[in-house]
Design a protein around this motif. Sequence first.
Motif, short mmCIF file in Angstrom:
data_model
loop_
_atom_site.label_atom_id
_atom_site.label_comp_id
_atom_site.label_asym_id
_atom_site.label_seq_id
_atom_site.Cartn_x
_atom_site.Cartn_y
_atom_site.Cartn_z
N TRP A 74 13.39 46.40 56.78
CA TRP A 74 14.55 45.61 57.16
C TRP A 74 14.66 45.46 58.67
CZ3 TRP A 74 17.29 43.23 53.54
CH2 TRP A 74 17.30 43.74 52.25
N GLY A 75 15.05 44.29 59.08
CA GLY A 75 15.57 44.08 60.42
C GLY A 75 17.08 44.25 60.28
N PHE A 76 17.82 43.76 61.23
CA PHE A 76 19.27 43.80 61.07
C PHE A 76 19.66 42.71 60.09
CE2 PHE A 76 18.96 46.25 64.90
CZ PHE A 76 19.98 47.17 64.74
N LEU A 77 20.50 43.05 59.18
CA LEU A 77 20.94 42.12 58.15
C LEU A 77 22.46 42.13 58.13
CD1 LEU A 77 20.11 40.31 55.75
CD2 LEU A 77 20.21 42.34 54.33
N ASN A 78 23.06 40.98 58.36
CA ASN A 78 24.51 40.89 58.37
C ASN A 78 24.99 40.54 56.98
OD1 ASN A 78 27.17 40.61 59.01
ND2 ASN A 78 26.92 38.76 60.23
N LEU A 79 25.65 41.47 56.32
CA LEU A 79 26.19 41.24 54.99
C LEU A 79 27.70 41.09 55.08
CD1 LEU A 79 24.23 43.87 52.89
CD2 LEU A 79 23.90 41.41 52.90
N SER A 80 28.21 40.01 54.54
CA SER A 80 29.65 39.86 54.45
C SER A 80 30.14 40.81 53.36
CB SER A 80 30.02 38.44 54.04
OG SER A 80 29.32 37.51 54.81
N MET A 81 31.39 41.14 53.41
CA MET A 81 31.95 41.96 52.33
C MET A 81 31.88 41.14 51.05
SD MET A 81 32.48 44.82 53.63
CE MET A 81 33.30 45.63 52.29
N LEU A 82 31.33 41.72 50.02
CA LEU A 82 31.15 41.01 48.77
C LEU A 82 32.36 41.17 47.87
CD1 LEU A 82 27.52 42.15 47.95
CD2 LEU A 82 28.23 39.95 48.86
N ASN A 83 32.71 40.10 47.20
CA ASN A 83 33.74 40.19 46.17
C ASN A 83 33.00 40.39 44.85
OD1 ASN A 83 35.76 39.94 44.33
ND2 ASN A 83 36.44 37.91 44.98
N THR A 84 32.67 41.63 44.54
CA THR A 84 31.91 41.91 43.33
C THR A 84 32.74 41.69 42.07
OG1 THR A 84 32.41 44.27 43.53
CG2 THR A 84 30.32 43.51 44.46
N ASN A 85 34.06 41.66 42.19
CA ASN A 85 34.90 41.39 41.02
C ASN A 85 34.57 40.03 40.41
OD1 ASN A 85 36.25 43.82 41.26
ND2 ASN A 85 37.92 42.95 42.47
N SER A 86 34.31 39.04 41.26
CA SER A 86 34.01 37.70 40.76
C SER A 86 32.63 37.64 40.10
CB SER A 86 34.10 36.67 41.89
OG SER A 86 33.10 36.89 42.85
N MET A 87 31.75 38.59 40.37
CA MET A 87 30.41 38.60 39.81
C MET A 87 30.33 39.39 38.51
SD MET A 87 28.74 39.71 43.35
CE MET A 87 27.12 39.13 43.63
N THR A 88 31.25 40.30 38.30
CA THR A 88 31.13 41.28 37.23
C THR A 88 31.15 40.68 35.83
OG1 THR A 88 32.07 42.97 38.66
CG2 THR A 88 32.12 43.42 36.31
N ASP A 89 32.02 39.72 35.56
CA ASP A 89 32.11 39.17 34.21
C ASP A 89 30.80 38.54 33.75
OD1 ASP A 89 34.73 39.99 33.95
OD2 ASP A 89 35.57 38.04 34.48
N ASP A 90 30.20 37.68 34.59
CA ASP A 90 28.93 37.05 34.23
C ASP A 90 27.81 38.08 34.12
OD1 ASP A 90 30.06 34.53 34.11
OD2 ASP A 90 29.51 34.02 36.17
N LEU A 91 27.83 39.08 34.99
CA LEU A 91 26.82 40.13 34.97
C LEU A 91 26.91 40.94 33.68
CD1 LEU A 91 24.54 41.45 36.60
CD2 LEU A 91 26.25 42.87 37.70
N LEU A 92 28.11 41.31 33.28
CA LEU A 92 28.30 42.05 32.02
C LEU A 92 27.86 41.22 30.82
CD1 LEU A 92 31.73 43.75 32.69
CD2 LEU A 92 29.56 44.92 32.33
N LYS A 93 28.19 39.95 30.82
CA LYS A 93 27.80 39.07 29.72
C LYS A 93 26.28 39.01 29.59
CE LYS A 93 28.35 34.31 28.15
NZ LYS A 93 28.88 32.99 28.47
N LYS A 94 25.58 38.84 30.72
CA LYS A 94 24.12 38.77 30.69
C LYS A 94 23.50 40.11 30.30
CE LYS A 94 20.43 36.26 31.42
NZ LYS A 94 20.17 35.03 30.70
N TYR A 95 24.08 41.22 30.77
CA TYR A 95 23.60 42.55 30.40
C TYR A 95 23.64 42.70 28.87
CZ TYR A 95 23.23 47.65 30.18
OH TYR A 95 22.83 48.93 29.89
N LYS A 96 24.78 42.36 28.26
CA LYS A 96 24.93 42.50 26.80
C LYS A 96 23.93 41.61 26.07
CE LYS A 96 29.83 43.52 27.21
NZ LYS A 96 31.20 43.04 26.94
N GLU A 97 23.68 40.41 26.60
CA GLU A 97 22.73 39.50 25.99
C GLU A 97 21.31 40.08 26.02
OE1 GLU A 97 20.59 35.44 27.44
OE2 GLU A 97 22.77 35.48 27.63
N ILE A 98 20.91 40.62 27.17
CA ILE A 98 19.55 41.13 27.33
C ILE A 98 19.32 42.45 26.60
CG2 ILE A 98 17.92 42.09 29.02
CD1 ILE A 98 19.02 40.09 31.02
N PHE A 99 20.21 43.41 26.82
CA PHE A 99 19.98 44.77 26.33
C PHE A 99 20.65 45.05 25.00
CE2 PHE A 99 19.74 45.05 31.05
CZ PHE A 99 18.36 45.17 31.12
#
Length: 116
Positions: A74-99
């Motif tokens: 890694w070099g320096f990487l500027n990460l904005s604060m993530l709103n992971t709440n907005s990602m969680t629903d789709d991520l959970l749905k895909k997890y259940k589909e795959i696994f």
Amino acid sequence: MGVDRRDYIIFGWKLPFDIENDKGEKIDLWDDKFLPMIEGHKGEEFIIIRDGMCGEYTVFGYEIANDGGNEEGWGFLNLSMLNTNSMTDDLLKKYKEIFEHNPKTTPKLFIFSHFS
């Protein structure tokens, strides 16, 4: 023989290398339907990383960033604060589909190096 390293920031799960569904059947993550996530096809929003060499694990989730294959890491990487709440629903749905089961934990934000 050389070893390649790539560093990732993922929002998701670190899972066992071999994964079973609720029926106890092993899921074949090398099945063609998973290749877009494994190979990183354009437009695929989820990622699967399999590591049978260094710790035997599977990673599934959203790829937030990677080092681009930079041999120096890694070099320096500027990460904005993530709103992971907005990602969680789709991520959970895909997890259940795959696994084919509900995850036992909530997704996490983590950084790791993958060697291949």
